[in-house]
Design an enzyme around this catalytic site. Structure first.
Site, short mmCIF file in Angstrom:
data_model
loop_
_atom_site.label_atom_id
_atom_site.label_comp_id
_atom_site.label_asym_id
_atom_site.label_seq_id
_atom_site.Cartn_x
_atom_site.Cartn_y
_atom_site.Cartn_z
N LYS A 1 0.83 -1.22 0.00
CA LYS A 1 0.00 0.00 0.00
C LYS A 1 0.85 1.26 0.00
CE LYS A 1 -3.07 -2.70 2.95
NZ LYS A 1 -2.15 -3.43 3.86
N HIS B 1 -3.56 3.55 0.40
CA HIS B 1 -3.89 3.11 1.76
C HIS B 1 -5.06 3.89 2.35
CE1 HIS B 1 -1.63 0.97 5.27
NE2 HIS B 1 -2.92 1.01 5.54
N1 LIG Z 1 -5.90 -1.11 4.97
C1 LIG Z 1 -5.81 -0.76 6.23
O1 LIG Z 1 -5.92 0.43 6.58
C2 LIG Z 1 -5.59 -1.82 7.27
C3 LIG Z 1 -5.90 -1.53 8.61
C4 LIG Z 1 -5.75 -2.57 9.55
C5 LIG Z 1 -5.28 -3.82 9.16
N2 LIG Z 1 -4.95 -4.05 7.86
C6 LIG Z 1 -4.42 -5.38 7.42
O2 LIG Z 1 -5.24 -6.41 7.98
C7 LIG Z 1 -4.43 -7.30 8.72
C8 LIG Z 1 -5.23 -7.93 9.87
O3 LIG Z 1 -5.78 -6.95 10.74
P1 LIG Z 1 -5.20 -6.65 12.20
O4 LIG Z 1 -3.75 -6.90 12.21
O5 LIG Z 1 -5.68 -5.30 12.55
O6 LIG Z 1 -5.93 -7.63 13.18
P2 LIG Z 1 -6.54 -9.12 13.18
O7 LIG Z 1 -5.90 -9.93 12.12
O8 LIG Z 1 -8.00 -9.00 13.19
O9 LIG Z 1 -6.09 -9.63 14.63
C9 LIG Z 1 -4.74 -9.84 14.95
C10 LIG Z 1 -4.65 -10.23 16.42
O10 LIG Z 1 -5.33 -11.47 16.60
C11 LIG Z 1 -4.45 -12.40 17.22
N3 LIG Z 1 -4.77 -13.72 16.66
C12 LIG Z 1 -4.46 -14.16 15.42
N4 LIG Z 1 -4.92 -15.41 15.25
C13 LIG Z 1 -5.51 -15.77 16.39
C14 LIG Z 1 -6.16 -16.95 16.80
N5 LIG Z 1 -6.28 -18.00 15.98
N6 LIG Z 1 -6.66 -17.00 18.06
C15 LIG Z 1 -6.54 -15.95 18.89
N7 LIG Z 1 -5.94 -14.78 18.55
C16 LIG Z 1 -5.43 -14.70 17.30
C17 LIG Z 1 -3.06 -11.94 16.86
O11 LIG Z 1 -2.14 -12.42 17.82
P3 LIG Z 1 -0.53 -12.57 17.56
O12 LIG Z 1 -0.16 -11.68 16.41
O13 LIG Z 1 0.07 -12.15 18.85
O14 LIG Z 1 -0.23 -13.98 17.24
C18 LIG Z 1 -3.23 -10.43 16.90
O15 LIG Z 1 -3.16 -9.94 18.21
C19 LIG Z 1 -3.28 -6.40 9.18
O16 LIG Z 1 -2.19 -7.15 9.67
C20 LIG Z 1 -3.00 -5.65 7.92
O17 LIG Z 1 -2.28 -6.47 7.01
C21 LIG Z 1 -5.11 -3.07 6.91
#
Ligand SMILES: NC(=O)c1ccc[n+]([C@@H]2O[C@H](COP(=O)([O-])OP(=O)(O)OC[C@H]3O[C@@H](n4cnc5c(N)ncnc54)[C@H](OP(=O)(O)O)[C@@H]3O)[C@@H](O)[C@H]2O)c1
Ligand SMILES: *[C@@H]1O[C@H](CO)[C@@H](O)[C@H](O)[C@H]1NC(C)=O
Ligand SMILES: *[C@@H]1O[C@H](CO)[C@@H](O)[C@H](O)[C@H]1NC(C)=O
Ligand SMILES: *[C@@H]1O[C@H](CO)[C@@H](O)[C@H](O)[C@H]1NC(C)=O
Length: 347
Positions: free
Chosen positions: A106, A139
Site C-alpha cells: 500500500k 492506503h
Molecule cells: N488497509 C488498512 O488500513 C488496514 C488496517 C488494519 C489492518 N490491515 C491489514 O489487515 C491485517 C489484519 O488486521 P489486524 O492486524 O488489525 O488484526 P486481526 O488480524 O483482526 O487480529 C490480529 C490479532 O489477533 C491475534 N490472533 C491471530 N490469530 C488468532 C487466533 N487463531 N486465536 C486468537 N488470537 C489470534 C493476533 O495475535 P498474535 O499476532 O500475537 O499472534 C493479533 O493480536 C493487518 O495485519 C494488515 O495487514 C489493513
C-alpha cells in the site's frame, strides 16, 4: 435476494477449496471488457501490520510453508524488509516461484500525487525485494504530501494508473478506507476502476450494503481486522460492555458445534461473503490455526452464517478511524463513522 444466498456458491468454494486453489478476483469476471478475467486473489491472506521483533521473517516464511499464498503488506508497517526476507525464505523452502504468490502492498499518505507515487512503490519493491506487486492499494484517500492531511485521491489515482499499472510494476490497483461518496467520485472520474477495496470488516462491522455496492461494480473486497478488536492496538478502545469477538458466546457455540475454533469461524464467515480475509498472527500456532479455516478444516452451515450476521443488529463497532487525529472526514455515510475508533488519539 439476501446477499448471502447469492454468495453461497462462493461460500461452498471457500469451505472446500484446496489451499492452492484460488477464486475469481471479481464475481463479474465473465462480463465483457473486464480486464481481470484470468486473475485470482486467494481468499485467505496473511496480514503483516504489527508483526515486529526478531522473528518477523520467520513468521512470514512459516505462513508460506503452511500454505498461505497471499501476503498483505504496507510501507507504513515499517517491516517490509523483514517481510521480503520471509517471502524469499518461504519460496526457497517450498520450492515455489514468485508467481505462485499474491503480494499486496500500500502507498502511504506521504507519497500521494504525481511526483511521489513512483518513489513510494520503488521503496516498497526494494524493501520487499520484488520486481512487481500483484496489488497496490492507495492506503487512505488522505494525502499529507503538502504537509497537513487533506482528502485528495483523484490525481494520485491517475498517477498510479499511468506510472505504475500501465508500466507493469503492479498487476492491479486497489483502494482502502474510502467512503461511498469517495468511491463513486473515483468511479466517475477514472476509466481504470479499482480491482479491490480493502476495508475493516468483521461480524461487529459487516457493512453489508456497502459490500453490495462493490459487488454491483465488480470490485472485490478484502476484509481487514477480521478479528475485530483483538489486535492489541485496538483493544483499549473496546467498549467496557463489549465481548471480544473471539470470546463472543455465539461464535464460541458455533465453533464448538462445528469442531472449529472461534478464529476459524470468524474467517469462514468472512470468506463466505466472498471477501478475502487477511488475519495477522505472529504466534506460530495461530498462523497454522487460521490457515486451517480453508481446505475443509472448518465447515459452517448457512444457518450458522445467518446467526453471525445478526450479531451487529444492535450496534456496530469500527476500530480503525483516524478521522479526528488527522482532522479529515472519513467513512461518511458508513456504520460507526463517529470516530470512537481513533486509537491514534490514545497514544
Ligand atoms: N488497509 C488498512 O488500513 C488496514 C488496517 C488494519 C489492518 N490491515 C491489514 O489487515 C491485517 C489484519 O488486521 P489486524 O492486524 O488489525 O488484526 P486481526 O488480524 O483482526 O487480529 C490480529 C490479532 O489477533 C491475534 N490472533 C491471530 N490469530 C488468532 C487466533 N487463531 N486465536 C486468537 N488470537 C489470534 C493476533 O495475535 P498474535 O499476532 O500475537 O499472534 C493479533 O493480536 C493487518 O495485519 C494488515 O495487514 C489493513
Ligand atoms: C515469534 O516469537 C514469539 C515470542 O517468542 C513466539 O510466541 C512466536 O511463536 C514466534 N513466531 C514464530 C513464527 O516463530
Ligand atoms: C533478493 O532476491 C534475490 C532473488 O530474486 C536474491 O538472490 C537476493 O539475495 C535477495 N536480496 C536480499 C537482500 O534479500
Ligand atoms: C460524475 O461526473 C459528472 C460529469 O462530470 C458530474 O456532473 C457528477 O457530479 C459526477 N458525480 C459524482 C458522484 O462525482
Amino acid at each position: 435476494m439476501h446477499p448471502l444466498t447469492r454468495l453461497l456458491p462462493l461460500a461452498a468454494l471457500a469451505l472446500t477449496h484446496q489451499p492452492e486453489a484460488q477464486l475469481p478476483l471479481t464475481p463479474n469476471s465473465d462480463l465483457p471488457g473486464q480486464p481481470l478475467t484470468l486473475d485470482t486473489i486467494p481468499l485467505l491472506g496473511y496480514g503483516t501490520w504489527n508483526l515486529k521483533g526478531d522473528n518477523v521473517s520467520d513468521a512470514v516464511s512459516l505462513a508460506i510453508q503452511t500454505g498461505y499464498r497471499h501476503i498483505d503488506a504496507a510501507a507504513v508497517y515499517g517491516n517490509e524488509k523483514d517481510v521480503g526476507t520471509g517471502i524469499a525464505d518461504g519460496l526457497a523452502k517450498t520450492g515455489l516461484k514468485r508467481e505462485d504468490l499474491w503480494i499486496t502492498s500500500k502507498l502511504w499518505n506521504d507519497h500521494h500525487g504525481p511526483d511521489n507515487v513512483e518513489s513510494g512503490l520503488a521503496k516498497t519493491l526494494s524493501d520487499l525485494n520484488l520486481s512487481y506487486l500483484d496489488l497496490y492499494h492507495m492506503h487512505w484517500p488522505v494525502s499529507t504530501t503538502s504537509g497537513t492531511p487533506e482528502i485528495e485521491y483523484l490525481s494520485t489515482w491517475d498517477a498510479m494508473v499511468t506510472q505504475l499499472l500501465s508500466r507493469g510494476l503492479v498487476r492491479h490497483l486497489g483502494i482502502s478506507n474510502f467512503s461511498p461518496a469517495q468511491l463513486t467520485a473515483l468511479l466517475n472520474h477514472t476509466s481504470h476502476p479499482p480491482s479491490v477495496h480493502q476495508m475493516e470488516l468483521h461480524p461487529y462491522l459487516p457493512q453489508t450494503s456497502f459490500l453490495a455496492l462493490h459487488r454491483e461494480n465488480g470490485i472485490h473486497v478484502t476484509a481487514y481486522s477480521p478479528f475485530a478488536g483483538t489486535n492489541p492496538t485496538y483493544a483499549p478502545g473496546r467498549d467496557d460492555a463489549e465481548t471480544p469477538l473471539l470470546e463472543n458466546p455465539l461464535i464460541n457455540k458455533i465453533a464448538a458445534k462445528r469442531n472449529c475454533t472461534p478464529a476459524q469461524v470468524s474467517l469462514v464467515w468472512g470468506m463466505s461473503r466472498g471477501t478475502s480475509v487477511i488475519p495477522k498472527a505472529q504466534h506460530a500456532d495461530y498462523i497454522r490455526e487460521n490457515f486451517e479455516s480453508v481446505g475443509g478444516g472448518c465447515r459452517l452451515k448457512a444457518k450458522d452464517l445467518r446467526k453471525i450476521d445478526k450479531l451487529s443488529v444492535e450496534r456496530q463497532h469500527r476500530y480503525n478511524n483516524p478521522s479526528k487525529s488527522w482532522g479529515v472526514p472519513l467513512y461518511e455515510g458508513l456504520e460507526d463513522a463517529g470516530g470512537r475508533g481513533d486509537y491514534r488519539l490514545r497514544k
